[in-house]
Design an enzyme around this catalytic site. Structure first.
Site, short mmCIF file in Angstrom:
data_model
loop_
_atom_site.label_atom_id
_atom_site.label_comp_id
_atom_site.label_asym_id
_atom_site.label_seq_id
_atom_site.Cartn_x
_atom_site.Cartn_y
_atom_site.Cartn_z
N GLY A 99 0.81 -1.33 -0.07
CA GLY A 99 -0.23 -0.02 0.32
C GLY A 99 0.55 1.22 0.04
N GLY B 249 2.94 -3.68 -4.26
CA GLY B 249 2.84 -3.64 -5.47
C GLY B 249 3.43 -2.45 -6.28
N CYS C 292 -13.96 6.60 -27.26
CA CYS C 292 -15.19 7.07 -27.07
C CYS C 292 -15.78 7.32 -25.69
CB CYS C 292 -16.25 6.36 -28.09
SG CYS C 292 -15.67 6.06 -29.88
N GLU C 293 -15.39 8.11 -24.93
CA GLU C 293 -15.80 8.58 -23.57
C GLU C 293 -15.14 10.00 -23.37
OE1 GLU C 293 -16.83 6.62 -20.87
OE2 GLU C 293 -17.26 4.85 -22.25
N1 LLP Z 1 -2.20 -6.38 -0.72
C1 LLP Z 1 -3.36 -6.81 -1.05
C2 LLP Z 1 -4.11 -7.60 0.02
C3 LLP Z 1 -3.92 -5.92 -2.02
O1 LLP Z 1 -5.24 -5.69 -2.35
C4 LLP Z 1 -3.15 -4.85 -2.69
C5 LLP Z 1 -3.52 -4.03 -3.71
C6 LLP Z 1 -1.66 -4.88 -2.18
C7 LLP Z 1 -1.04 -5.67 -1.37
C8 LLP Z 1 -0.67 -3.94 -3.03
O2 LLP Z 1 -1.12 -2.70 -2.64
P1 LLP Z 1 0.26 -1.51 -3.24
O3 LLP Z 1 1.32 -1.73 -2.63
O4 LLP Z 1 0.22 -1.76 -4.96
O5 LLP Z 1 -0.78 -0.14 -3.01
N2 LLP Z 1 -6.13 -0.01 -8.66
C9 LLP Z 1 -5.62 0.75 -7.82
C10 LLP Z 1 -5.08 0.42 -6.69
C11 LLP Z 1 -5.90 -1.13 -6.13
C12 LLP Z 1 -4.97 -1.87 -5.23
C13 LLP Z 1 -5.49 -3.33 -5.05
N3 LLP Z 1 -4.91 -3.94 -3.96
C14 LLP Z 1 -5.06 1.98 -8.23
O6 LLP Z 1 -4.91 1.78 -9.77
O7 LLP Z 1 -4.74 2.85 -7.53
#
Ligand code: LLP
Length: 436
Positions: free
Chosen positions: A253, A297, A366-367
């Site tokens: 996160g 991530g 088209c948005e």
């Molecule tokens: N762990 C779990 C259980 C998760 O659901 C996620 C991301 C991560 C770790 C990794 O989080 P990160 O380090 O990448 O912040 N689509 C959205 C982000 C959705 C995140 C989903 N879960 C965006 O584009 O900002």
């Protein structure tokens, strides 16, 4: 301009002729060779982020494991890179398990997430030997228990806890740890499920706890607060059942800088905040230190990615707004439309020129919402210019679509000694491959 440059991979430079180069490779050359839209990943930047996490985790007094939340961007080449670097994988579906396996990931260093895992997800995880299943709810635990009995092997699980702790993210859609979140067990529910599990003989072995508060935050304080709640649970179960609390996953996160106005977000304060909270919390409760797992991530791959587009034209509106249109947008990057994500851009072939106008960057789909950037300063863009958007590595391609039958872009890995195509651009044939 220099502010914008700091968002790109650190080895990005601008030549005296005003050409943006990514680890020595001219962006326009890459665009010419592979076509646009093109996603270029700088491998050195991914490795640098892995190192930063590792260095932080090395200060933890217990053992640790870095895993990558593969939903941010997944393909077999990236799995190989992560696996070679000893990074495990957080997977969230049977499809992600499939790609991970094809990329040669070590299944024992994988854990499976999901708030409504299908029978297929669970079956594939058991077949592949995925190391841990992160159980989200009581119904899932019941199905998994049945499946594990049929499978005839003990299955190791973590419980995903929803601690009712908020984090500040850019958009409410990326908050996951509050009381009404669809993810995980509320504290009391976790407590009763674990007590039942620990008081009986089961093929399910509860080895640890998991929490993930949300995505794209930049204050580790709430994570420390949430971990306190998890440690309280662990201490209770240890006291009552002698539970060996051996693993604790603090989620991912941590945010990244997308825009020159964003504050710096090195990963160190996140990792240090988590390790200090676990060490202090365990000391206070007389718990031995569990293995600490992180699953970032975005912060592993976000900054490594640069998206290259070709400018098609410009349009000056009666209200004064100027649109610069490019050959990608909503289909390869839905983040501005979904979360009002705020990006910046440069003209890769004219990066040395003064930025004389403020324009909106429009995609071809088209948005009306297909605007990648609402306002960015650029030199007066002309058809054929190459536009580069930094911090394109996370949740862009992973969330891309074929809207308007757009072809998904090619992806390359850039290294000092060359550039390698790791995903070819889709073809028209790909668009009808599933049609029967
Ligand atoms: N762990 C779990 C259980 C998760 O659901 C996620 C991301 C991560 C770790 C990794 O989080 P990160 O380090 O990448 O912040 N689509 C959205 C982000 C959705 C995140 C989903 N879960 C965006 O584009 O900002």
């Amino acid at each position: 301009m220099s502010n914008k440059l700091s968002l790109f991979p650190p080895n990005t430079t601008i030549t005296t002729e005003g050409q943006l180069t990514l680890n020595g490779h001219a962006a326009v050359e890459l665009a010419r060779q592979f076509g646009t839209p093109l996603y270029v990943y700088d491998v050195a930047t991914i490795r640098q982020q892995i190192r930063a996490y590792r260095q932080g985790l090395a200060r933890y007094a217990g053992s640790s494991l870095l895993t990558y939340a593969s939903k941010a961007f997944l393909c077999t080449a990236l799995v190989r890179l992560m696996t070679d670097a000893g990074v495990g994988l957080d997977v969230a579906s049977a499809g992600e398990i499939f790609i991970a396996e094809r990329g040669g990931a070590d299944p024992t260093a994988m854990h499976l997430h999901g708030n409504n895992k299908s029978a297929l997800d669970l079956r594939e995880a058991l077949r592949a030997g995925v190391g841990r299943i992160v159980v989200d709810n009581a119904d899932e635990l019941a199905s998994l228990t049945k499946m594990a009995a049929e499978h005839g092997q003990p299955v190791k699980i973590w419980l995903r806890i929803t601690p009712d702790v908020a984090v500040e993210t850019v958009h409410e859609y990326t908050v996951t740890g509050t009381a009404d979140s669809k993810f995980g067990f509320p504290i009391e529910a976790a407590d009763s499920v674990a007590r039942e599990l620990l008081s009986q003989n089961s093929t399910i072995e509860l080895t640890g706890l998991h929490v993930h508060l949300g995505s794209h935050f930049h204050d580790a304080g709430p994570v420390a607060q949430a971990l306190e709640r998890l440690l309280d649970l662990a201490a209770g179960w240890r006291h009552e059942f002698g539970w060996p609390f051996s693993e604790l996953c603090a989620g991912g996160g941590w945010g990244v800088r997308y825009h020159p106005d964003d504050p710096p977000m090195p990963v160190e304060p996140f990792v240090a905040g988590v390790t200090a909270a676990v060490e202090r919390g365990c000391r206070l409760r007389n718990l031995s230190l569990p293995q600490l797992i992180l699953e970032p991530g975005r912060s592993l791959v976000g900054q490594a990615g640069v998206a290259l587009y070709t400018v098609g034209g410009r349009k000056v509106m009666p209200g004064g707004r100027t649109y610069v249109s490019i050959d990608g947008g909503l289909a390869d990057n839905p983040r501005p439309a979904l979360y009002r994500a705020n990006y910046t851009a440069v003209l890769a072939n004219r990066a040395g020129e003064p930025e004389t106008e403020t324009v909106a960057i429009a995609g071809p789909y088209c948005e009306t919402g297909d605007i990648l950037i609402q306002a960015v300063d650029l030199p007066a863009a002309q058809p054929g210019d190459i536009l580069a958007i930094p911090v394109a590595g996370a949740y862009q391609l992973a969330m891309s679509s074929n809207y308007n039958a757009a072809l998904k872009p090619a992806v390359v890995f850039g290294e000092e000694n060359g550039v390698k195509l790791i995903q070819r651009r889709e073809t028209f044939e790909d668009l009808i491959r599933r049609d029967v």
